[in-house]
Enzyme design. Sequence first.
Site, PDB file in Angstrom:
ATOM      1  N   GLU A 183      40.104  70.696  27.579  1.00 52.05           N
ATOM      2  CA  GLU A 183      40.769  70.481  26.291  1.00 52.05           C
ATOM      3  C   GLU A 183      39.754  70.385  25.154  1.00 52.05           C
ATOM      4  O   GLU A 183      40.041  69.803  24.104  1.00 52.05           O
ATOM      5  CB  GLU A 183      41.607  69.204  26.326  1.00 52.05           C
ATOM      6  CG  GLU A 183      42.753  69.216  27.318  1.00 52.05           C
ATOM      7  CD  GLU A 183      43.865  70.198  26.974  1.00 52.05           C
ATOM      8  OE1 GLU A 183      43.688  71.004  26.022  1.00 52.05           O
ATOM      9  OE2 GLU A 183      44.889  70.180  27.663  1.00 52.05           O
ATOM     10  N   HIS A 208      42.678  61.711  24.393  1.00 53.81           N
ATOM     11  CA  HIS A 208      43.844  62.429  24.910  1.00 53.81           C
ATOM     12  C   HIS A 208      44.229  61.828  26.248  1.00 53.81           C
ATOM     13  O   HIS A 208      43.395  61.719  27.151  1.00 53.81           O
ATOM     14  CB  HIS A 208      43.525  63.922  25.067  1.00 53.81           C
ATOM     15  CG  HIS A 208      44.548  64.675  25.861  1.00 53.81           C
ATOM     16  ND1 HIS A 208      45.898  64.559  25.627  1.00 53.81           N
ATOM     17  CD2 HIS A 208      44.419  65.549  26.901  1.00 53.81           C
ATOM     18  CE1 HIS A 208      46.564  65.328  26.474  1.00 53.81           C
ATOM     19  NE2 HIS A 208      45.684  65.938  27.266  1.00 53.81           N
ATOM     20  N   HIS A 212      47.470  61.090  29.405  1.00 48.93           N
ATOM     21  CA  HIS A 212      48.755  61.399  30.028  1.00 48.93           C
ATOM     22  C   HIS A 212      49.471  60.083  30.314  1.00 48.93           C
ATOM     23  O   HIS A 212      50.092  59.920  31.368  1.00 48.93           O
ATOM     24  CB  HIS A 212      48.562  62.194  31.317  1.00 48.93           C
ATOM     25  CG  HIS A 212      48.000  63.566  31.114  1.00 48.93           C
ATOM     26  ND1 HIS A 212      47.799  64.448  32.152  1.00 48.93           N
ATOM     27  CD2 HIS A 212      47.609  64.228  30.002  1.00 48.93           C
ATOM     28  CE1 HIS A 212      47.294  65.578  31.683  1.00 48.93           C
ATOM     29  NE2 HIS A 212      47.166  65.460  30.381  1.00 48.93           N
ATOM     30  N   HIS A 226      53.644  66.827  28.028  1.00 50.25           N
ATOM     31  CA  HIS A 226      52.220  66.826  28.367  1.00 50.25           C
ATOM     32  C   HIS A 226      51.595  65.436  28.240  1.00 50.25           C
ATOM     33  O   HIS A 226      51.101  64.899  29.224  1.00 50.25           O
ATOM     34  CB  HIS A 226      51.496  67.829  27.458  1.00 50.25           C
ATOM     35  CG  HIS A 226      50.054  68.012  27.760  1.00 50.25           C
ATOM     36  ND1 HIS A 226      49.365  69.169  27.439  1.00 50.25           N
ATOM     37  CD2 HIS A 226      49.126  67.191  28.320  1.00 50.25           C
ATOM     38  CE1 HIS A 226      48.107  69.063  27.812  1.00 50.25           C
ATOM     39  NE2 HIS A 226      47.929  67.862  28.349  1.00 50.25           N
TER      40      HIS A 226
END
Length: 220
Positions: A73, A91, A93, A153
């Site tokens: 990413e 980032h 999840h 996501h």
Amino acid sequence: MSDAMRRAVADAARHLAAAGLLVGTAGNVSLRAGERVAVTASGVVLGDCTPDDVTVLDLGGAVVEGRLRPTSELDLHLGAYAAGDHAAVVHTHAPWSTAVACVLDELPVVHYQQLLLGGAVRVAPYATFGTPELAAAVTAALEGRQAALLANHGSVAVGPTLAKAVEHAELLEWLAALHHRAAALGTPRVLTEQQQAAVVEAAVRRRYGTPQELDPQEES
């Protein structure tokens, strides 16, 4: 400087993993200082992240230090830095944030603390992980915000420091869980623009979130 950056990113990754926002190898953390970006490497178990698991790059994405390939990413991180005055990108999840991102098109403001993220949290349209399309969608969703959700996501949070980016990621996860619980009871009440403006005015006046010494006349 690079050693300190790599340590800070590794520390943040382990902290987020311990908090349940990063699971296994899913998620990534980066920190920018000038023309350098330190980012977690691809395939690293983030709960065990060490400085050796962090790669340093220039703003063009070329590796300048480290032995591992950077996160898939990377475009997401570099796009966020190019579009805004951010010092860090996280980032995740995270479970509650990801659940909301699988259902809503926007996380509305149901609690005033969400204004620390800039207001309603946008959900970037779905795109395959690691693609320029995803990076562009996230960059757009972050405009004027400190966090965004990625459809089906996860989440992304930014900040003027790495500590703030982590704080924003944790706040977003709390807000997503709050919305879920409220929605289970009924239709959540959303704060109006007038109510949100009043919160901002009160926060500025009271210097909300900043430790303040007592006035001598207030001391007992």
